[in-house]
Design a protein around this motif. Structure first.
Motif, PDB file in Angstrom:
ATOM      1  N   ILE A  80      38.139  -9.189  51.791  1.00  0.00           N
ATOM      2  CA  ILE A  80      37.669  -9.852  53.001  1.00  0.00           C
ATOM      3  C   ILE A  80      38.814 -10.152  53.967  1.00  0.00           C
ATOM      4  O   ILE A  80      38.698  -9.875  55.172  1.00  0.00           O
ATOM      5  N   PRO A  81      39.964 -10.700  53.512  1.00  0.00           N
ATOM      6  CA  PRO A  81      41.031 -11.054  54.464  1.00  0.00           C
ATOM      7  C   PRO A  81      41.538  -9.868  55.275  1.00  0.00           C
ATOM      8  O   PRO A  81      41.662  -9.954  56.503  1.00  0.00           O
ATOM      9  N   GLU A  82      41.850  -8.744  54.603  1.00  0.00           N
ATOM     10  CA  GLU A  82      42.424  -7.619  55.336  1.00  0.00           C
ATOM     11  C   GLU A  82      41.428  -7.004  56.300  1.00  0.00           C
ATOM     12  O   GLU A  82      41.794  -6.552  57.396  1.00  0.00           O
ATOM     13  N   ARG A  83      40.147  -6.997  55.923  1.00  0.00           N
ATOM     14  CA  ARG A  83      39.146  -6.416  56.823  1.00  0.00           C
ATOM     15  C   ARG A  83      38.856  -7.335  58.003  1.00  0.00           C
ATOM     16  O   ARG A  83      38.613  -6.858  59.118  1.00  0.00           O
ATOM     17  N   VAL A  84      38.889  -8.650  57.775  1.00  0.00           N
ATOM     18  CA  VAL A  84      38.732  -9.580  58.894  1.00  0.00           C
ATOM     19  C   VAL A  84      39.899  -9.425  59.859  1.00  0.00           C
ATOM     20  O   VAL A  84      39.735  -9.464  61.081  1.00  0.00           O
ATOM     21  N   TYR A  85      41.088  -9.223  59.296  1.00  0.00           N
ATOM     22  CA  TYR A  85      42.268  -8.957  60.136  1.00  0.00           C
ATOM     23  C   TYR A  85      42.023  -7.731  61.022  1.00  0.00           C
ATOM     24  O   TYR A  85      42.334  -7.730  62.208  1.00  0.00           O
ATOM     25  N   THR A  86      41.455  -6.690  60.440  1.00  0.00           N
ATOM     26  CA  THR A  86      41.188  -5.468  61.192  1.00  0.00           C
ATOM     27  C   THR A  86      40.154  -5.703  62.287  1.00  0.00           C
ATOM     28  O   THR A  86      40.299  -5.215  63.409  1.00  0.00           O
ATOM     29  N   GLY A 217      42.180   1.771  60.249  1.00  0.00           N
ATOM     30  CA  GLY A 217      40.930   2.402  59.862  1.00  0.00           C
ATOM     31  C   GLY A 217      41.146   3.465  58.813  1.00  0.00           C
ATOM     32  O   GLY A 217      40.372   3.610  57.872  1.00  0.00           O
ATOM     33  N   ALA A 218      42.230   4.250  58.955  1.00  0.00           N
ATOM     34  CA  ALA A 218      42.540   5.288  57.981  1.00  0.00           C
ATOM     35  C   ALA A 218      42.871   4.672  56.627  1.00  0.00           C
ATOM     36  O   ALA A 218      42.435   5.157  55.583  1.00  0.00           O
ATOM     37  N   ALA A 219      43.625   3.575  56.654  1.00  0.00           N
ATOM     38  CA  ALA A 219      43.992   2.922  55.386  1.00  0.00           C
ATOM     39  C   ALA A 219      42.764   2.363  54.696  1.00  0.00           C
ATOM     40  O   ALA A 219      42.625   2.424  53.471  1.00  0.00           O
ATOM     41  N   GLU A 220      41.835   1.784  55.496  1.00  0.00           N
ATOM     42  CA  GLU A 220      40.603   1.246  54.910  1.00  0.00           C
ATOM     43  C   GLU A 220      39.806   2.346  54.216  1.00  0.00           C
ATOM     44  O   GLU A 220      39.207   2.147  53.174  1.00  0.00           O
ATOM     45  N   ALA A 221      39.799   3.554  54.836  1.00  0.00           N
ATOM     46  CA  ALA A 221      39.008   4.652  54.285  1.00  0.00           C
ATOM     47  C   ALA A 221      39.751   5.428  53.210  1.00  0.00           C
ATOM     48  O   ALA A 221      39.218   6.354  52.627  1.00  0.00           O
ATOM     49  N   GLY A 222      41.024   5.046  52.972  1.00  0.00           N
ATOM     50  CA  GLY A 222      41.817   5.701  51.949  1.00  0.00           C
ATOM     51  C   GLY A 222      42.334   7.051  52.364  1.00  0.00           C
ATOM     52  O   GLY A 222      42.614   7.918  51.550  1.00  0.00           O
ATOM     53  N   GLU A 243      33.474  10.146  60.820  1.00  0.00           N
ATOM     54  CA  GLU A 243      32.752   9.603  59.668  1.00  0.00           C
ATOM     55  C   GLU A 243      33.539   8.478  59.009  1.00  0.00           C
ATOM     56  O   GLU A 243      32.981   7.445  58.633  1.00  0.00           O
ATOM     57  N   SER A 244      34.871   8.683  58.869  1.00  0.00           N
ATOM     58  CA  SER A 244      35.690   7.659  58.229  1.00  0.00           C
ATOM     59  C   SER A 244      35.751   6.402  59.082  1.00  0.00           C
ATOM     60  O   SER A 244      35.739   5.287  58.570  1.00  0.00           O
ATOM     61  N   LYS A 245      35.837   6.569  60.411  1.00  0.00           N
ATOM     62  CA  LYS A 245      35.848   5.413  61.305  1.00  0.00           C
ATOM     63  C   LYS A 245      34.552   4.625  61.186  1.00  0.00           C
ATOM     64  O   LYS A 245      34.544   3.395  61.151  1.00  0.00           O
ATOM     65  N   SER A 246      33.434   5.352  61.118  1.00  0.00           N
ATOM     66  CA  SER A 246      32.141   4.691  60.995  1.00  0.00           C
ATOM     67  C   SER A 246      32.044   3.916  59.691  1.00  0.00           C
ATOM     68  O   SER A 246      31.595   2.758  59.660  1.00  0.00           O
ATOM     69  N   SER A 247      32.511   4.547  58.597  1.00  0.00           N
ATOM     70  CA  SER A 247      32.497   3.881  57.296  1.00  0.00           C
ATOM     71  C   SER A 247      33.396   2.662  57.297  1.00  0.00           C
ATOM     72  O   SER A 247      33.044   1.599  56.770  1.00  0.00           O
ATOM     73  N   SER A 248      34.583   2.794  57.911  1.00  0.00           N
ATOM     74  CA  SER A 248      35.527   1.683  57.970  1.00  0.00           C
ATOM     75  C   SER A 248      34.953   0.527  58.774  1.00  0.00           C
ATOM     76  O   SER A 248      35.033  -0.632  58.363  1.00  0.00           O
ATOM     77  N   LEU A 249      34.345   0.835  59.932  1.00  0.00           N
ATOM     78  CA  LEU A 249      33.778  -0.207  60.778  1.00  0.00           C
ATOM     79  C   LEU A 249      32.644  -0.930  60.061  1.00  0.00           C
ATOM     80  O   LEU A 249      32.521  -2.159  60.154  1.00  0.00           O
ATOM     81  N   PHE A 250      31.826  -0.176  59.319  1.00  0.00           N
ATOM     82  CA  PHE A 250      30.726  -0.792  58.586  1.00  0.00           C
ATOM     83  C   PHE A 250      31.267  -1.739  57.511  1.00  0.00           C
ATOM     84  O   PHE A 250      30.741  -2.847  57.312  1.00  0.00           O
ATOM     85  N   ALA A 251      32.344  -1.334  56.811  1.00  0.00           N
ATOM     86  CA  ALA A 251      32.956  -2.188  55.791  1.00  0.00           C
ATOM     87  C   ALA A 251      33.523  -3.454  56.407  1.00  0.00           C
ATOM     88  O   ALA A 251      33.405  -4.552  55.842  1.00  0.00           O
ATOM     89  N   GLU A 252      34.133  -3.311  57.587  1.00  0.00           N
ATOM     90  CA  GLU A 252      34.691  -4.476  58.257  1.00  0.00           C
ATOM     91  C   GLU A 252      33.594  -5.452  58.668  1.00  0.00           C
ATOM     92  O   GLU A 252      33.747  -6.676  58.527  1.00  0.00           O
TER      93      GLU A 252
END
Length: 472
Positions: A80-86, A217-222, A243-252
Motif C-alpha cells: 500500500i505505501p509504495e503504490r500510494v506514493y505512486t 509504473g514499470a517497476a510496479e508491473a515488474g 497493458e502494463s500501465k493499465s494494470s499498474s494504475l488499477f493496482a494503485e
C-alpha cells in the motif's frame, strides 16, 4: 545515603548502559532494580521484579499497540505505501518539486496506517530517495525530505506514541488522536513549503519528472528498465506498455481504496464513537490482512501465506520490543516514584517565580537531548510520569502538552548523534549519515516554528478534540 544521591547514581548508571549500547529496555529495568535495592532492600527489589512486569503489561488498553503494529506490517506486505506514493506522484509529479510533495504526502498516508516514524522512514527511504536523486535532487535534499516526512508517523493518528502517552498519563486516546489531526496537516503543509523553497534553491538541477511515472509504473508491473526507460516501450505498437500501465494504475487505485477504508475505520471510531479504539484497530488490522490476500492471491496460496507470515513475524518482533520497553519503564518508574522524583520536581517547578509557560518551554527543551540518545517510546514512558503532574498543576491541558511533546520527539528523531530516522534512511539507501543530517537541518528550523505556533495558539490543538467531545 540520601534519596537525591541515589537518583543521581541510578541516572548515571542508566546513561552509562546506554553509552555501551545496552538495549533501552534492559537499561531501564536493570538501573531501576539497582535503584530499588539502594533505596529499599533486596526483598523489595525481588517483589518489584515479581509484580511490575505483569502489572505494567496486563492492561486491556495496551491491546491497541500490537493491533496497530500489525496494521502497519500488513499494509506494507500489501504494498500500500509504495503504490500510494505512486498515485500521489501521478498528480503532483507533473511539475518541479512534485516528487518532494509526493514523498511528504505519501508519508502522511503511510503514517495513517503504521503509526511509526521509523517504519515510514524505512519504507519510503527505499522507494523515493533514489527516485529524487535520479531527477536532480541532491542526496542531501532527498534524504532530508524523507526524514522529515517520516516524522508524521507519530503525530497523525493512529500513533503508538500517542497510545503510550495515554497509558502513562490517563488522557483519552480518542482526544489525543483527534488533537493530532490539525497539527499533522499543518506540519505536512509546512514541510511541503520548506521543501519547495529548497528545491527552488537547487535550480536547474531538479528536472521535470514526467519520466518517473513510466519508471514507477514499470517497476510496479515488474518490467525490466533499459537505459532509464521501461523495456516494453520498444514493443511494436506499444500494446505491452499500455497493458502494463493499465494494470499498474488499477493496482494503485486498489491500494488507494484500501488506504481510504483503513483510515475511514480509524477516523470513524474517533468522531462517532460507534466502536472503541481497540475495536477499530482490530477491524483496521483485519482490513489490511484482507488487502494482503487480495493483492497476492494471483501469485498462489504459498505466496499469500508467506506474506502473512512475514507480516505477523514483523509485528511480533516490533510488539515484543515495545512491550519490553514498557516493562523496563515500569520498573524504572517504580524507582522514581519511590524516590518521590515526580512530586519533588512538581513542587520545585510550581514554586519557581517564573511564568508557567517558561517552565513548559524548559521541559520541552529537555526533550531534545533525551531524543538524541533514547528511542521515542522510551522518552514517553520515562518523561510523562515525571512531568505530567507538573503540567496539570501549572494549569495546562494534558492533551495540548502531548502534541508539543510529540513534536519535540520528532525533533529528537532527526537530531545527531542518534537521530533514529536519519540512521534508518542512511541504512536503507547507503547514503552517508552526515549527508542525511545536513539534509534535515533546514527542516529542524521549520519544526521549531511549528512548535512556537502551537505554544502561542493552543486552540489549534484543542479545537477538534472539543468538537469531538461535544458531539458524543
Amino acid at each position: 545515603m540520601s534519596a537525591e544521591l541515589i537518583v543521581v547514581i541510578v541516572l548515571a548508571l542508566f546513561f552509562l548502559m546506554l553509552a555501551i549500547e545496552v538495549p533501552v529496555a534492559f537499561a531501564l529495568g536493570f538501573s531501576g532494580i539497582i535503584g530499588a535495592v539502594m533505596l529499599h532492600s533486596f526483598r523489595v527489589a525481588d517483589s518489584v521484579l515479581a509484580n511490575v512486569p505483569y502489572e505494567s503489561t496486563a492492561k486491556f488498553s495496551l491491546i491497541v499497540i500490537p493491533l496497530y503494529i500489525m496494521l502497519g506490517a500488513m499494509a506494507t506486505q500489501a504494498r500500500i505505501p509504495e503504490r500510494v506514493y505512486t498515485v500521489i506522484n501521478r498528480v503532483a509529479g507533473r511539475f518541479k518539486g512534485g516528487l518532494a510533495i509526493a514523498t511528504i504526502g505519501a508519508s502522511g498516508g503511510f503514517a495513517a496506517v503504521s503509526g511509526s516514524s521509523v517504519a515510514t522512514a524505512a519504507t519510503l527511504g527505499k522507494i523515493s530517495v533514489h527516485q529524487m536523486i535520479r531527477h536532480g535532487y541532491s542526496a542531501q535534499l532527498a534524504t532530508g525530505i524523507v526524514a522529515i516526512g517520516a516524522t508524521l508517523g507519530i503525530l497523525i493518528p493512529p500513533s503508538i506514541i500517542m497510545i503510550m502517552y495515554s497509558i502513562m498519563s490517563g488522557e483519552s486516546i480518542g482526544q489525543l488522536f483527534s488533537a493530532g489531526i490539525i497539527p499533522g496537516i499543518l506540519s505536512a503543509v509546512a514541510y511541503v513549503i520548506t521543501a519547495l523553497i529548497l528545491v527552488k534553491r537547487e535550480g536547474s538541477k531538479v528536472t521535470d519528472n514526467a519520466e518517473v511515472l513510466e519508471r514507477i509504473g514499470a517497476a510496479e508491473a515488474g518490467e525490466p528498465v533499459v537505459a532509464g526507460r521501461p523495456a516494453t516501450t520498444r514493443a511494436a505498437g506499444g500494446s505491452d506498455l499500455a497493458e502494463s500501465k493499465s494494470s499498474s494504475l488499477f493496482a494503485e487505485m486498489r491500494s488507494l481504496v484500501w488506504l481510504v477504508i483503513i483510515v475511514g475505520v480509524v477516523v470513524l471510531s474517533i468522531f462517532t464513537g460507534l466502536t472503541t479504539l481497540s475495536e477499530s484497530a482490530a477491524v483496521a488490522a483485519l482490513v489490511a490482512t484482507i488487502a494482503v490476500i487480495a493483492e497476492h492471491f494471483r501469485s498462489g496460496l504459498r505466496s499469500v501465506v508467506a506474506r502473512i507470515r512475514d507480516g505477523l513475524a514483523e509485528a511480533a518482533s516490533v510488539t515484543s520490543m515495545a512491550f519490553a520497553v514498557v516493562v523496563g519503564a515500569g520498573i524504572f518508574a517504580y524507582f522514581l516514584v519511590s524516590a518521590r522524583v515526580p512530586n519533588n520536581l512538581s513542587r520545585f517547578l510550581s514554586e519557581l517565580d517564573v511564568p508557567p509557560m517558561l517552565i513548559v518551554v524548559l521541559i520541552l527543551l529537555l526533550m531534545v537531548p533525551l531524543g538524541m540518545f533514547l528511542d521515542s517510546l522510551a522518552v514517553v514512558v520515562i518523561v510523562v510520569p515525571i512531568v505530567y503532574p507538573t503540567i496539570i498543576e501549572l494549569g495546562f491541558d494534558g492533551v495540548w502538552f502531548a502534541i508539543l511533546l510529540v513534536k519535540m520527539i520528532e525533533i529528537g528523531l532527526l537530531t545527531p548523534p542518534v537521530g533514529m530516522n536519519c540512521f534508518v534512511i542512511s541504512g536503507v539507501t547507503g547514503i552517508k549519515l552526515e549527508t542525511v543530517f545536513k539534509g534535515v537541518a533546514p527542516f529542524l528550523l521549520c519544526e521549531a516554528v511549528i512548535v512556537g505556533i502551537l505554544l502561542a495558539f493552543p486552540d489549534i490543538v484543542l479545537w477538534l478534540p472539543e468538537i469531538v467531545a461535544a458531539s458524543r
